[in-house]
Design an enzyme around this catalytic site. Structure first.
Site, mmCIF file in Angstrom:
data_model
loop_
_atom_site.group_PDB
_atom_site.id
_atom_site.type_symbol
_atom_site.label_atom_id
_atom_site.label_comp_id
_atom_site.label_asym_id
_atom_site.label_seq_id
_atom_site.Cartn_x
_atom_site.Cartn_y
_atom_site.Cartn_z
ATOM 1 N N ASP A 157 0.777 -1.323 0.129
ATOM 2 C CA ASP A 157 -0.084 0.116 0.192
ATOM 3 C C ASP A 157 0.811 1.306 -0.023
ATOM 4 O O ASP A 157 0.446 2.310 0.703
ATOM 5 C CB ASP A 157 -0.956 -0.016 1.200
ATOM 6 C CG ASP A 157 -1.990 -1.155 1.173
ATOM 7 O OD1 ASP A 157 -1.848 -2.059 0.311
ATOM 8 O OD2 ASP A 157 -2.681 -1.119 1.961
ATOM 9 N N ASP A 161 -4.711 -0.904 -1.477
ATOM 10 C CA ASP A 161 -5.927 -0.616 -0.943
ATOM 11 C C ASP A 161 -6.972 -0.023 -1.801
ATOM 12 O O ASP A 161 -6.288 0.971 -2.715
ATOM 13 C CB ASP A 161 -5.702 0.403 0.267
ATOM 14 C CG ASP A 161 -6.687 0.118 1.332
ATOM 15 O OD1 ASP A 161 -7.038 -0.891 1.753
ATOM 16 O OD2 ASP A 161 -7.150 1.041 2.104
ATOM 17 N N HIS A 198 -10.562 0.617 -2.726
ATOM 18 C CA HIS A 198 -12.014 0.634 -2.245
ATOM 19 C C HIS A 198 -13.091 1.094 -3.224
ATOM 20 O O HIS A 198 -12.808 2.197 -3.889
ATOM 21 C CB HIS A 198 -11.920 1.448 -1.012
ATOM 22 C CG HIS A 198 -11.355 0.844 0.160
ATOM 23 N ND1 HIS A 198 -11.389 -0.245 0.556
ATOM 24 C CD2 HIS A 198 -10.603 1.580 0.953
ATOM 25 C CE1 HIS A 198 -10.554 -0.648 1.628
ATOM 26 N NE2 HIS A 198 -10.051 0.779 1.996
ATOM 27 N N SER A 206 -15.724 1.128 5.970
ATOM 28 C CA SER A 206 -14.720 1.752 6.470
ATOM 29 C C SER A 206 -14.750 3.294 6.655
ATOM 30 O O SER A 206 -14.359 4.111 7.431
ATOM 31 C CB SER A 206 -13.288 1.426 6.347
ATOM 32 O OG SER A 206 -12.700 1.966 5.235
ATOM 33 N N HIS A 218 -10.671 7.044 1.498
ATOM 34 C CA HIS A 218 -9.445 6.949 1.041
ATOM 35 C C HIS A 218 -9.282 5.722 0.003
ATOM 36 O O HIS A 218 -9.907 4.800 0.093
ATOM 37 C CB HIS A 218 -8.374 6.442 2.206
ATOM 38 C CG HIS A 218 -8.626 5.367 2.756
ATOM 39 N ND1 HIS A 218 -9.637 5.101 3.915
ATOM 40 C CD2 HIS A 218 -7.970 4.192 2.723
ATOM 41 C CE1 HIS A 218 -9.549 4.006 4.123
ATOM 42 N NE2 HIS A 218 -8.721 3.276 3.556
ATOM 43 N N LYS A 254 -7.035 -5.172 -2.640
ATOM 44 C CA LYS A 254 -7.805 -5.880 -1.737
ATOM 45 C C LYS A 254 -8.818 -4.743 -1.012
ATOM 46 O O LYS A 254 -8.692 -3.542 -1.293
ATOM 47 C CB LYS A 254 -6.896 -6.183 -0.746
ATOM 48 C CG LYS A 254 -6.065 -4.906 0.046
ATOM 49 C CD LYS A 254 -4.834 -5.417 1.070
ATOM 50 C CE LYS A 254 -4.276 -4.175 1.177
ATOM 51 N NZ LYS A 254 -4.819 -3.063 1.693
ATOM 52 N N GLU A 272 -14.069 -5.201 5.434
ATOM 53 C CA GLU A 272 -12.812 -4.440 5.597
ATOM 54 C C GLU A 272 -11.733 -5.532 5.439
ATOM 55 O O GLU A 272 -11.722 -6.573 5.640
ATOM 56 C CB GLU A 272 -12.573 -3.807 7.238
ATOM 57 C CG GLU A 272 -11.197 -3.443 7.329
ATOM 58 C CD GLU A 272 -10.878 -2.027 6.494
ATOM 59 O OE1 GLU A 272 -10.821 -2.423 5.254
ATOM 60 O OE2 GLU A 272 -10.754 -1.014 6.980
ATOM 61 N N ALA A 298 0.274 0.522 6.246
ATOM 62 C CA ALA A 298 0.656 1.036 7.458
ATOM 63 C C ALA A 298 1.135 0.005 8.503
ATOM 64 O O ALA A 298 0.521 -1.186 8.503
ATOM 65 C CB ALA A 298 -0.212 2.009 7.918
ATOM 66 N N CYS A 350 -2.261 -2.612 7.649
ATOM 67 C CA CYS A 350 -2.090 -3.346 6.425
ATOM 68 C C CYS A 350 -0.725 -4.285 6.556
ATOM 69 O O CYS A 350 -0.726 -5.457 5.824
ATOM 70 C CB CYS A 350 -2.553 -2.774 5.203
ATOM 71 S SG CYS A 350 -4.039 -2.162 5.054
HETATM 72 C C1 VGL Z 1 -4.739 0.983 5.731
HETATM 73 C C2 VGL Z 1 -6.400 2.055 7.221
HETATM 74 C C3 VGL Z 1 -7.383 1.755 6.320
HETATM 75 C C4 VGL Z 1 -3.436 0.557 5.304
HETATM 76 C C5 VGL Z 1 -5.864 0.710 4.738
HETATM 77 O O1 VGL Z 1 -3.083 0.313 4.545
HETATM 78 O O2 VGL Z 1 -2.549 0.227 6.444
HETATM 79 N N1 VGL Z 1 -5.014 1.508 6.933
HETATM 80 N N2 VGL Z 1 -7.102 1.114 4.925
HETATM 81 ZN ZN ZN Z 2 -8.596 1.153 3.536
#
Ligand code: VGL
Ligand code: ZN
Length: 191
Positions: free
Chosen positions: A13, A51, A53, A59, A74, A99, A106, A134, A138
């Protein structure tokens, strides 16, 4: 730490929305791009997760608390925020895993409802090195998913950054990974 032909690198990500200026910025998220570009060529197999979405993902929260279940909008599929950081070296034929595409689910981990495990098995991969964003969401979830699928797992700690809300969450995630048998290294150790 000698990188082997049976190793894969999973870059988690590294997208605009998780970098400073993005919708869900992770402190210093942009700082890992240079190091990742440097050690990426050591690997015969590289995977990039995104990520990815739908606009109505479960979320998303109008008053986001920046914790699990409550994020700002996001990484909406095909939006500029969902694009990889512009400096990240993504080969034209890169293997990309999307994903979080189901509006009702989620999915932090790269192994959740994807063909990642099958692809790694097809390549003969035995050990995965994980970096990206992060650390506390993830990256951690992808690392645990890799363990569940029977891979040896190595975290490249300095090539990760965390949301870190509350402060300490990122370090705590590293501790949880270490306790689970994940090896923690820094990029300077990769040969
Ligand atoms: C993530 C929060 C929401 C990540 C993804 O990539 O860590 N964190 N969606
Ligand atoms: Zn996300």
């Amino acid at each position: 730490m000698d990188v082997q032909p049976t190793d894969a690198l999973i870059v988690v990500d590294v997208q605009n929305d998780f970098c400073p200026g993005g919708a869900l910025p992770v402190g210093g998220g942009n700082q890992i791009v240079g190091p990742i570009n440097e050690f990426m060529p050591k690997f015969q197999h590289v995977v990039f997760t995104r990520d990815w979405h739908p606009a109505d993902h479960c979320s998303f929260d109008g008053t986001p608390k920046f914790v699990d279940g409550s994020w700002p909008v996001h990484c909406v599929a095909d939006s500029p925020g969902a694009a990889f950081h512009g400096d990240l070296h993504v080969p034209l034929d890169a293997f990309i895993v999307d994903k979080g595409t189901d509006p009702d689910v989620e999915a932090y981990g790269g192994f959740q409802d994807t063909d990642l495990a099958e692809k790694l098995a097809e390549w003969g991969v035995e050990r995965v090195f994980i970096c990206g964003l992060a650390t506390d969401y993830c990256v951690k979830c992808t690392a645990f998913g890799a363990l569940d699928h029977g891979f040896e797992v190595v975290l490249v700690e300095d090539a990760c950054r965390g949301v870190d809300i509350p402060e300490g969450s990122a370090d705590q995630a590293v501790t949880e990974m270490r306790d689970a048998g994940i090896l923690v290294c820094v990029s300077g150790q990769l040969e």
